[in-house]
Design a protein around this motif. Structure first.
Motif, short mmCIF file in Angstrom:
data_model
loop_
_atom_site.label_atom_id
_atom_site.label_comp_id
_atom_site.label_asym_id
_atom_site.label_seq_id
_atom_site.Cartn_x
_atom_site.Cartn_y
_atom_site.Cartn_z
N ASP A 1 0.61 -1.20 0.17
CA ASP A 1 -0.25 -0.03 0.41
C ASP A 1 1.00 0.95 -0.26
N ALA A 2 2.15 1.18 1.11
CA ALA A 2 2.59 2.40 0.83
C ALA A 2 4.16 2.83 -0.75
N LEU A 3 3.82 1.51 -1.61
CA LEU A 3 4.40 1.92 -2.58
C LEU A 3 3.04 1.87 -3.67
N SER A 4 2.18 1.85 -3.50
CA SER A 4 1.01 2.57 -4.20
C SER A 4 0.38 3.47 -3.80
N GLN A 5 0.59 4.25 -3.40
CA GLN A 5 0.73 5.61 -2.75
C GLN A 5 1.66 6.57 -3.04
N ALA A 6 3.28 5.67 -2.76
CA ALA A 6 4.00 6.97 -3.53
C ALA A 6 3.53 6.72 -5.48
N VAL A 7 3.59 5.38 -5.55
CA VAL A 7 2.35 5.72 -7.13
C VAL A 7 2.02 6.56 -7.69
N ALA A 8 0.79 7.19 -6.67
CA ALA A 8 0.00 7.72 -7.28
C ALA A 8 0.38 9.24 -7.10
N THR A 9 1.66 9.54 -6.64
CA THR A 9 1.74 10.11 -6.61
C THR A 9 2.37 11.32 -7.69
N VAL A 10 2.54 10.07 -8.91
CA VAL A 10 2.97 10.73 -10.45
C VAL A 10 1.97 10.55 -11.38
N ASP A 11 1.99 11.74 -11.83
CA ASP A 11 0.73 12.21 -12.70
C ASP A 11 0.20 10.97 -13.81
N PRO A 12 -0.85 10.56 -13.80
CA PRO A 12 -1.14 9.84 -15.14
C PRO A 12 0.04 10.17 -16.21
N ASP B 1 2.34 10.68 -16.77
CA ASP B 1 3.79 10.56 -17.16
C ASP B 1 4.59 9.28 -16.30
N ARG B 2 3.34 8.62 -15.86
CA ARG B 2 3.53 7.21 -15.80
C ARG B 2 2.87 6.30 -16.19
N GLY B 3 1.96 7.38 -17.68
CA GLY B 3 0.78 5.79 -18.06
C GLY B 3 -0.76 5.38 -17.00
N PRO B 4 -1.61 4.42 -18.25
CA PRO B 4 -2.94 4.85 -17.61
C PRO B 4 -2.76 3.92 -16.58
N ASP B 5 -2.10 2.94 -16.81
CA ASP B 5 -1.95 1.59 -15.59
C ASP B 5 -1.42 2.08 -14.80
N ALA B 6 -1.91 2.64 -12.90
CA ALA B 6 -1.42 2.42 -11.82
C ALA B 6 -0.70 1.24 -11.19
N ARG B 7 -0.72 0.11 -11.49
CA ARG B 7 -0.43 -1.26 -11.54
C ARG B 7 0.46 -1.66 -12.12
N LEU B 8 0.65 -1.73 -13.33
CA LEU B 8 1.73 -1.85 -13.78
C LEU B 8 2.88 -0.16 -13.82
N ALA B 9 3.33 0.62 -13.16
CA ALA B 9 3.63 1.41 -13.34
C ALA B 9 4.53 0.95 -11.92
N GLY B 10 3.70 0.47 -10.78
CA GLY B 10 3.89 0.12 -9.08
C GLY B 10 5.28 -0.69 -9.52
N ILE B 11 4.65 -2.29 -10.55
CA ILE B 11 5.57 -2.93 -10.71
C ILE B 11 6.84 -2.99 -11.61
N ALA B 12 6.89 -1.93 -12.54
CA ALA B 12 7.88 -1.23 -12.49
C ALA B 12 8.81 -0.21 -11.93
#
Length: 197
Positions: free
Chosen positions: A130-141, A143-154
Motif C-alpha cells: 500500500d505504501a508503494l501504491s501511494q508513492a506511485v499515485a503521486t506521479v501524474d498519470p 507521466d507514468r501511463g494509464p495503468d498505475a498497477r504496471l507503473a508500480g511493478i516497474a
C-alpha cells in the motif's frame, strides 16, 4: 515465596520477555553473515544461553522464525516507504532499507522459506504494498501511463533489482565510490521523468 525464589522468577520472566528479540537478533546476524540456510534453532538457543527448546516456544520452528523476520522486515519497509515524499524518494528509501537491513531483505522475498498465510506476514506485506501504491499515485498519470498497477511493478522492479545487485556486490565496479542512493536517483530520472518529488 523466599527472596531467592522471587529473584529467580524475576530473572526468568525478564529473560523470557527478552528471548524473542534475542533470538530474532541472533538469527539476523547469522543470516547476514551466512544466509538463511545456516539458521538452526538449536544454535540460536545456544547463542542466547537458553535451552534448545526455548526458541520453539516463540517461533515453533525454523519456518516460523523466518516468517517472523519477514513480517518484521515488511513492517519496517512499510514505515520507511510511508515517510517518502514521492515515488523517487520511495525508491531511494527502498534501496536504503535493503542496505541497512540486508538479512531481512534476503528473507522477505524467499517465499519458499515462509508460511505464506501467516497473518502477521500478510498484514505487514499489504502495508508495504500500500505504501508503494501511494508513492506511485503521486506521479501524474500522463507521466507514468494509464495503468498505475504496471507503473508500480516497474518502480518496484527497478528499486528491488538495483538493491539486489548492490547487496550481491554486482555493481561494485559500475557504482564504485559513488553514493548508491544518488546513482539510484539518476536511474529513476532516466525512466520516470516526473517522479522527482
Amino acid at each position: 515465596m523466599s527472596p531467592s525464589k522471587s529473584a529467580s522468577a524475576d530473572r526468568r520472566s525478564y529473560h523470557h520477555g527478552d528471548l524473542r528479540r534475542a533470538v530474532l537478533s541472533a538469527a539476523l546476524d547469522v543470516i547476514a553473515s551466512d544466509g538463511p540456510g545456516a539458521l538452526s534453532l538449536r544454535d540460536l538457543a545456544r547463542r542466547a544461553g537458553v535451552s534448545h527448546a526455548a526458541p520453539a516456544h516463540h517461533f515453533k520452528d525454523r519456518t516460523g522464525l523466518l516468517t517472523a523476520i519477514a513480517a518484521e522486515g515488511f513492517a519496517l519497509l512499510a514505515d520507511t516507504l510511508g515517510e517518502a515524499s514521492g515515488l523517487r524518494e520511495a525508491g531511494v528509501r527502498y534501496v536504503r532499507f535493503a542496505r541497512e537491513h540486508p538479512a531481512h531483505f534476503q528473507v522477505m522475498f524467499g517465499p519458499e522459506l515462509l508460511r505464506a498465510k501467516d497473518l502477521e506476514l500478510t498484514t505487514a506485506r499489504a502495508l508495504a504494498a500500500d505504501a508503494l501504491s501511494q508513492a506511485v499515485a503521486t506521479v501524474d498519470p500522463g507521466d507514468r501511463g494509464p495503468d498505475a498497477r504496471l507503473a508500480g511493478i516497474a518502480a518496484w522492479s527497478l528499486a528491488h533489482g538495483y538493491a539486489t545487485l548492490l547487496l550481491g556486490h554486482n555493481l561494485d565496479g559500475q557504482v564504485g565510490a559513488e553514493d548508491p542512493e544518488e546513482t539510484f536517483r539518476a536511474l529513476t530520472a532516466m525512466l520516470f521523468h516526473s517522479a522527482a518529488d
